[in-house]
Structure formats: structure tokens, C-alpha cells
Motif scaffolding. Sequence first.
Motif, PDB file in Angstrom:
ATOM      1  N   ASP A   1       0.861  -1.135  -0.080  1.00 23.99           N
ATOM      2  CA  ASP A   1      -0.021  -0.039   0.191  1.00 23.99           C
ATOM      3  C   ASP A   1       0.863   1.332  -0.102  1.00 23.99           C
ATOM      4  OD1 ASP A   1      -2.262  -1.569   0.116  1.00 23.99           O
ATOM      5  OD2 ASP A   1      -2.573  -1.422   2.142  1.00 23.99           O
ATOM      6  N   THR A   2       1.997   1.227   0.490  1.00 18.48           N
ATOM      7  CA  THR A   2       2.918   2.300   0.522  1.00 18.48           C
ATOM      8  C   THR A   2       3.439   2.805  -0.638  1.00 18.48           C
ATOM      9  OG1 THR A   2       4.717   1.072   1.036  1.00 18.48           O
ATOM     10  CG2 THR A   2       3.783   2.003   2.956  1.00 18.48           C
ATOM     11  N   GLU A   3       3.414   1.954  -1.775  1.00 17.56           N
ATOM     12  CA  GLU A   3       3.755   2.253  -3.074  1.00 17.56           C
ATOM     13  C   GLU A   3       2.751   3.121  -3.725  1.00 17.56           C
ATOM     14  OE1 GLU A   3       6.515   1.473  -4.501  1.00 17.56           O
ATOM     15  OE2 GLU A   3       7.073   0.130  -2.912  1.00 17.56           O
ATOM     16  N   PHE A   4       1.581   3.278  -3.155  1.00 15.78           N
ATOM     17  CA  PHE A   4       0.505   4.002  -3.672  1.00 15.78           C
ATOM     18  C   PHE A   4       0.500   5.316  -3.072  1.00 15.78           C
ATOM     19  CE2 PHE A   4      -0.866  -0.003  -4.936  1.00 15.78           C
ATOM     20  CZ  PHE A   4      -1.569   0.190  -6.164  1.00 15.78           C
ATOM     21  N   THR A   5      -0.009   6.475  -3.983  1.00 19.80           N
ATOM     22  CA  THR A   5       0.070   7.824  -3.181  1.00 19.80           C
ATOM     23  C   THR A   5      -1.522   8.365  -3.245  1.00 19.80           C
ATOM     24  OG1 THR A   5       1.977   8.455  -4.515  1.00 19.80           O
ATOM     25  CG2 THR A   5       0.548  10.267  -3.715  1.00 19.80           C
ATOM     26  N   LYS A   6      -1.805   8.725  -1.936  1.00 15.43           N
ATOM     27  CA  LYS A   6      -3.178   9.268  -1.918  1.00 15.43           C
ATOM     28  C   LYS A   6      -3.634  10.577  -2.406  1.00 15.43           C
ATOM     29  CE  LYS A   6      -6.508   9.658   2.013  1.00 15.43           C
ATOM     30  NZ  LYS A   6      -7.403  10.750   1.249  1.00 15.43           N
ATOM     31  N   GLY A   7      -5.006  10.394  -3.210  1.00 16.71           N
ATOM     32  CA  GLY A   7      -5.196  11.752  -3.894  1.00 16.71           C
ATOM     33  C   GLY A   7      -5.461  12.841  -2.818  1.00 16.71           C
ATOM     34  N   LYS A   8      -5.080  14.087  -3.294  1.00 18.62           N
ATOM     35  CA  LYS A   8      -5.271  15.284  -2.305  1.00 18.62           C
ATOM     36  C   LYS A   8      -6.803  16.276  -2.964  1.00 18.62           C
ATOM     37  CE  LYS A   8      -0.343  15.725  -1.306  1.00 18.62           C
ATOM     38  NZ  LYS A   8       0.817  16.845  -1.638  1.00 18.62           N
ATOM     39  N   ASP A   9      -6.807  15.919  -3.915  1.00 14.94           N
ATOM     40  CA  ASP A   9      -8.171  16.557  -4.468  1.00 14.94           C
ATOM     41  C   ASP A   9      -9.430  15.986  -4.892  1.00 14.94           C
ATOM     42  OD1 ASP A   9      -6.569  19.378  -4.121  1.00 14.94           O
ATOM     43  OD2 ASP A   9      -5.404  18.542  -6.030  1.00 14.94           O
ATOM     44  N   GLN A  10     -10.407  16.579  -5.118  1.00 13.61           N
ATOM     45  CA  GLN A  10     -11.417  15.722  -5.550  1.00 13.61           C
ATOM     46  C   GLN A  10     -11.353  15.172  -6.900  1.00 13.61           C
ATOM     47  OE1 GLN A  10     -15.137  17.889  -5.043  1.00 13.61           O
ATOM     48  NE2 GLN A  10     -14.675  18.768  -3.017  1.00 13.61           N
ATOM     49  N   ILE A  11     -10.821  15.856  -7.891  1.00 14.13           N
ATOM     50  CA  ILE A  11     -10.492  15.423  -9.058  1.00 14.13           C
ATOM     51  C   ILE A  11      -8.889  14.972  -9.392  1.00 14.13           C
ATOM     52  CG2 ILE A  11     -10.575  15.870 -11.681  1.00 14.13           C
ATOM     53  CD1 ILE A  11     -12.889  17.589 -11.049  1.00 14.13           C
ATOM     54  N   LEU A  12      -8.559  13.940  -9.473  1.00  7.99           N
ATOM     55  CA  LEU A  12      -7.010  13.657  -9.912  1.00  7.99           C
ATOM     56  C   LEU A  12      -6.371  14.357 -11.339  1.00  7.99           C
ATOM     57  CD1 LEU A  12      -7.415   9.770  -8.921  1.00  7.99           C
ATOM     58  CD2 LEU A  12      -6.543  11.760  -7.554  1.00  7.99           C
ATOM     59  N   ASN A  13      -5.580  15.054 -11.123  1.00  6.02           N
ATOM     60  CA  ASN A  13      -4.835  15.578 -12.201  1.00  6.02           C
ATOM     61  C   ASN A  13      -3.573  15.087 -12.553  1.00  6.02           C
ATOM     62  OD1 ASN A  13      -4.136  17.270 -14.207  1.00  6.02           O
ATOM     63  ND2 ASN A  13      -4.070  19.046 -12.837  1.00  6.02           N
ATOM     64  N   PHE A  14      -3.223  14.277 -13.543  1.00  9.56           N
ATOM     65  CA  PHE A  14      -1.947  13.627 -13.746  1.00  9.56           C
ATOM     66  C   PHE A  14      -1.277  14.556 -14.893  1.00  9.56           C
ATOM     67  CE2 PHE A  14      -4.681   9.735 -12.400  1.00  9.56           C
ATOM     68  CZ  PHE A  14      -4.122   9.572 -11.297  1.00  9.56           C
ATOM     69  N   GLY A  15      -1.857  15.627 -15.565  1.00  7.68           N
ATOM     70  CA  GLY A  15      -1.056  16.294 -16.412  1.00  7.68           C
ATOM     71  C   GLY A  15      -1.165  15.742 -17.634  1.00  7.68           C
ATOM     72  N   ASN A  16      -0.116  16.446 -18.783  1.00 11.40           N
ATOM     73  CA  ASN A  16       0.142  15.949 -20.019  1.00 11.40           C
ATOM     74  C   ASN A  16       0.875  14.724 -19.752  1.00 11.40           C
ATOM     75  OD1 ASN A  16       0.146  15.670 -22.696  1.00 11.40           O
ATOM     76  ND2 ASN A  16       1.044  17.731 -23.084  1.00 11.40           N
ATOM     77  N   THR A  17       0.506  13.457 -20.105  1.00 13.80           N
ATOM     78  CA  THR A  17       1.158  12.182 -19.683  1.00 13.80           C
ATOM     79  C   THR A  17       0.972  11.254 -20.689  1.00 13.80           C
ATOM     80  OG1 THR A  17       1.574  10.458 -18.186  1.00 13.80           O
ATOM     81  CG2 THR A  17      -0.644  11.591 -18.052  1.00 13.80           C
ATOM     82  N   SER A  18       2.027  10.338 -20.923  1.00 11.95           N
ATOM     83  CA  SER A  18       1.747   9.384 -21.911  1.00 11.95           C
ATOM     84  C   SER A  18       1.978   7.808 -20.856  1.00 11.95           C
ATOM     85  CB  SER A  18       2.783   9.293 -22.819  1.00 11.95           C
ATOM     86  OG  SER A  18       4.159   9.199 -22.471  1.00 11.95           O
ATOM     87  N   SER A  19       2.167   8.097 -19.516  1.00  4.34           N
ATOM     88  CA  SER A  19       2.324   6.892 -18.561  1.00  4.34           C
ATOM     89  C   SER A  19       0.819   6.358 -18.268  1.00  4.34           C
ATOM     90  CB  SER A  19       2.790   7.569 -17.170  1.00  4.34           C
ATOM     91  OG  SER A  19       3.981   7.834 -17.273  1.00  4.34           O
ATOM     92  N   ALA A  20       0.842   5.252 -17.871  1.00  2.00           N
ATOM     93  CA  ALA A  20      -0.416   4.536 -17.492  1.00  2.00           C
ATOM     94  C   ALA A  20      -0.684   4.915 -15.993  1.00  2.00           C
ATOM     95  CB  ALA A  20      -0.288   3.168 -17.721  1.00  2.00           C
ATOM     96  N   TRP A  21      -1.519   5.143 -15.566  1.00  2.00           N
ATOM     97  CA  TRP A  21      -1.645   5.311 -14.019  1.00  2.00           C
ATOM     98  C   TRP A  21      -2.921   4.117 -13.471  1.00  2.00           C
ATOM     99  CZ3 TRP A  21       0.438   9.367 -11.572  1.00  2.00           C
ATOM    100  CH2 TRP A  21       1.367  10.189 -12.211  1.00  2.00           C
ATOM    101  N   TRP A  22      -2.595   3.540 -12.478  1.00  2.00           N
ATOM    102  CA  TRP A  22      -3.395   2.537 -11.789  1.00  2.00           C
ATOM    103  C   TRP A  22      -4.015   3.405 -10.465  1.00  2.00           C
ATOM    104  CZ3 TRP A  22      -4.450  -2.251 -12.984  1.00  2.00           C
ATOM    105  CH2 TRP A  22      -3.871  -2.880 -14.353  1.00  2.00           C
ATOM    106  N   ILE A  23      -5.329   3.132 -10.268  1.00  2.00           N
ATOM    107  CA  ILE A  23      -6.019   3.792  -9.118  1.00  2.00           C
ATOM    108  C   ILE A  23      -6.844   2.758  -8.415  1.00  2.00           C
ATOM    109  CG2 ILE A  23      -7.784   5.407  -8.773  1.00  2.00           C
ATOM    110  CD1 ILE A  23      -7.341   6.894 -11.332  1.00  2.00           C
ATOM    111  N   LYS A  24      -6.517   2.842  -7.264  1.00  2.00           N
ATOM    112  CA  LYS A  24      -7.053   1.886  -6.203  1.00  2.00           C
ATOM    113  C   LYS A  24      -8.268   2.352  -5.452  1.00  2.00           C
ATOM    114  CE  LYS A  24      -5.545  -1.428  -2.711  1.00  2.00           C
ATOM    115  NZ  LYS A  24      -4.481  -1.799  -1.922  1.00  2.00           N
ATOM    116  N   ILE A  25      -9.512   1.957  -5.779  1.00  2.00           N
ATOM    117  CA  ILE A  25     -10.844   2.329  -5.200  1.00  2.00           C
ATOM    118  C   ILE A  25     -11.284   0.909  -4.378  1.00  2.00           C
ATOM    119  CG2 ILE A  25     -13.044   3.043  -5.536  1.00  2.00           C
ATOM    120  CD1 ILE A  25     -12.193   3.506  -8.482  1.00  2.00           C
ATOM    121  N   SER A  26     -11.233   1.634  -2.894  1.00  2.00           N
ATOM    122  CA  SER A  26     -11.677   0.528  -1.951  1.00  2.00           C
ATOM    123  C   SER A  26     -13.145   1.162  -1.373  1.00  2.00           C
ATOM    124  CB  SER A  26     -10.704   0.313  -0.698  1.00  2.00           C
ATOM    125  OG  SER A  26      -9.672  -0.255  -1.242  1.00  2.00           O
ATOM    126  N   TYR A  27     -14.096   0.218  -1.045  1.00  2.00           N
ATOM    127  CA  TYR A  27     -15.322   0.792  -0.728  1.00  2.00           C
ATOM    128  C   TYR A  27     -16.031  -0.543  -0.094  1.00  2.00           C
ATOM    129  CZ  TYR A  27     -17.267  -1.622  -4.887  1.00  2.00           C
ATOM    130  OH  TYR A  27     -17.701  -2.110  -6.043  1.00  2.00           O
TER     131      TYR A  27
END
Length: 423
Positions: free
Chosen positions: A59-85
Motif C-alpha cells: 500500500d505504501t507504493e500508492f499515493t493518496k489523492g489530495k483533490d476531488q479530481i485527480l490531475n496527472f497532467g500531460n502524460t503518456s504513462s499508465a496510471w493505476w487507481i485503487k478504489i476501496s469501498y
Amino acid sequence: MRSNIHFTIGITLFLMFFAVCCKGQSTNDFSYQNIGDELYYLEDKSSAMSLTDVKKLADTEFTKGKDQILNFGNTSSAWWIKISYTVKQDLPLYLIIDAPNIEYIDAYTTDSKGQTVLFKTGSLRTTQPNVIVRNNFMLNLPVTSKIENKTIYLRLKTNNILLAPIKLATAESVIQGQEFKQGIEYIYIGLLIGLLLFNLFLFVSVRDITYLYYVLYVLTLSSYLLIYIRGYGFIFGDEIRIFFNQYPHVLLSFSVIASLLFCNKFLHLRQRAPKMLGIFYGIGGLGLILFFVSALGFKHTATTIAQFLTVTVAVVAWIAGVIAYRNGHRPAKYYIVAWFFIWVTVAMVTLSLGGLIPSSEFTIQLVPIGSTLELLLLSFALGDRYKVIIKTEQEVRDENLFLVRTQNQRLEEKVHERTVTAQ
């Protein structure tokens, strides 16, 4: 006319303020709100990680979002998002990625038997089962027969600016939440169509090419905003939607060139601000470069050029208007207000995309609403320009009539003098 402007500005600011006031939520509320500050994300620069690779990470490899909308900028990377509920028994839920131009979206969850379920969607993919593609992507999640904790792994990839407004909501909250958002969009869609048709009618009537350039600007800018930025390309089907999302900035390049043609003609730059002509030609050349870069499929580069152009055009057009106004071009007053407004709007959005201010529903709606208000003010500027032209023509006619009457009077006096002399 001023009361109409004040009313329009007031309504627009009220709608934007109302959007800002929307609160955040936890991932267990299931209301139609963005949950970016409740999520965890990970950047995959190689875009090669699989679901198995991601699950092995601590879990420490992941970063917690700070804002309501995630903003990754102008990027060509893939982004993994973990949603727990925590899911409720027999409760249908939708995972909503409330952005229309994310190219590839993969969502991994489990069904009631614990089997992995994969949803594949995105702006460059055709519609798949259990995915509703409109001007966002709604994933119909599997219903469970008991209360349990669940995790969704979401993989996002795009060669563009990646904003990720993510919501987890029930069908009822989706309907309620979309009513307000769609209401705002229908307002500016109606205004854009009205401006387009009205000024097209004026061009046909008065044959003034300035109106034609304005119509082309409205058509190209509104097409870019509605089809790409707001995602209404889905109306035309999957093939056309995918085509527009492959080459979106072609429309913006047309819009840049049309705006420069309109500004040049409206301001009479050659007479009122001749030093600005060279700058206009330079920006027009960059608009042509944007066309070819986008048409060749270099979307990441095209996005960088597009960001620069949108800010530059607004600032340069505003400066040209100020110079023309100081040099006696009175119809430029509404023009100056219009470009100043869009300049401030674009600046705020650019700061938001750059991460200097938080991304929110307010900043997402800024460009469509700000552009619509700009076009409305430019239409007022055209009306004021036409009024000045009519007034000038009337003054010329009155002056000519006065000269004719004066000349006739002088002729009558000469005839009278000759008549008296002859007698």
C-alpha cells in the motif's frame, strides 16, 4: 444591451459558483460527487504493469489523492487507481469516469462469486457490454448478495492531459447529479447554436465578411468544445467519436485561424494596429503547425502546442483590441471585454492543469462557459460595430445632403443675381 450582458454574466457566475460549492464525499456515500481525495494512485511509466503486478505492491507504493479530481497532467504513462469501498447487499452501483477523452480505461473488480470482471472502455474504444458511453463512461458494477469490502483497480492511459473525475454512485444519485450538470451544458449549447444561426443570417443579409469569419470561429470553436472537450461526439456513433478523439486538435487549429481572421477584419489591424499584423501571422503559422502535428497523430505534442496557443491567442487578441481602441476604433470595447474574460478563464484552467490550483467541477466547466460568454460578447461587439457603421453612413448621407442643398441654394442665388442684372 447592457442589461442583457449583466444578466448573462450574472447567470454564468451563479452557475459556476453553485458548481464550486459541491462537497466531497467518502467512497461509501455513493452520491454523485468526485472521490479523488479518497483514492490511491500509482504511475506506471512503462505502461507494462499487469493487474497481478499491481496487486503485489504494498500500500505504501500508492499515493493518496489530495483533490476531488485527480490531475496527472500531460502524460503518456499508465496510471493505476485503487478504489476501496464497502458495498451493500443487492445495491446496483455505477463507477463513473466523468471525462470524455481518456483514451483507454480498464477496470478490474469481482462478481458475487469472487471471479475477476474486466471492463474495457475509453475514447478510442467501441462500446462494450455493461458500459454506458455518453459524454462520460459509466460502468455497471456487479451486484453482490451480501455486505462486503471490495476493491476496484482502475487503469487509465492517454497521450493527452489526464484529468480523472471519478464517482461511485447509485442509479438514483446519477440521475439527480446529472440533471444540474446537463442543465448548464444545455444552456451554453443553446447559446452557441443561437449565435451561429443568427450571425449566419446576418452575413447572408448584409454580406459583410466579418460576420462570416465570426460564424467560422463559432462553428470551429463550439465543435471543438462540444465534440471533444465535453464529449458529445458519442451522438454520431462509435466510429466518428473515435475519429474525433484521434485528431481532436485539428478543430482547434481551424478555430485559431478563424479567430485571427475575425480579429484582423473586425479591428482593421492594418490601419489601427499595423504592428500586430506580424504577430498575427506568426500565430497563424503556429496554428497550421498544430493542424499537421494533430493530423499526423502526434497527440501529446499537439496538446502542448494547443495549451500554448489558447493562452497566446487570447492575450494577443486582447492587446490588439486595446491598441485599436486607443487609436479610435470605438466598436472594440465589447471585444476587449470578451477577450479579457477568456484570457482570465484560460489562465485559470492552465494553472489548474499545471497543478498550481486544484482541479474541480468549477475549473472543468470554466472553458465551455467562458468561451460561450466570450462568443456572446463578441456578438455584441459586432452589433455595436454595425451600429457605428450605420451611424457613420447616416452622417455621410446627411453631410452630402447638406452639401447638395447648399450647392442648390448657391445656384439659385446666382440665377437670381443674373436675372436681376439682366433686368
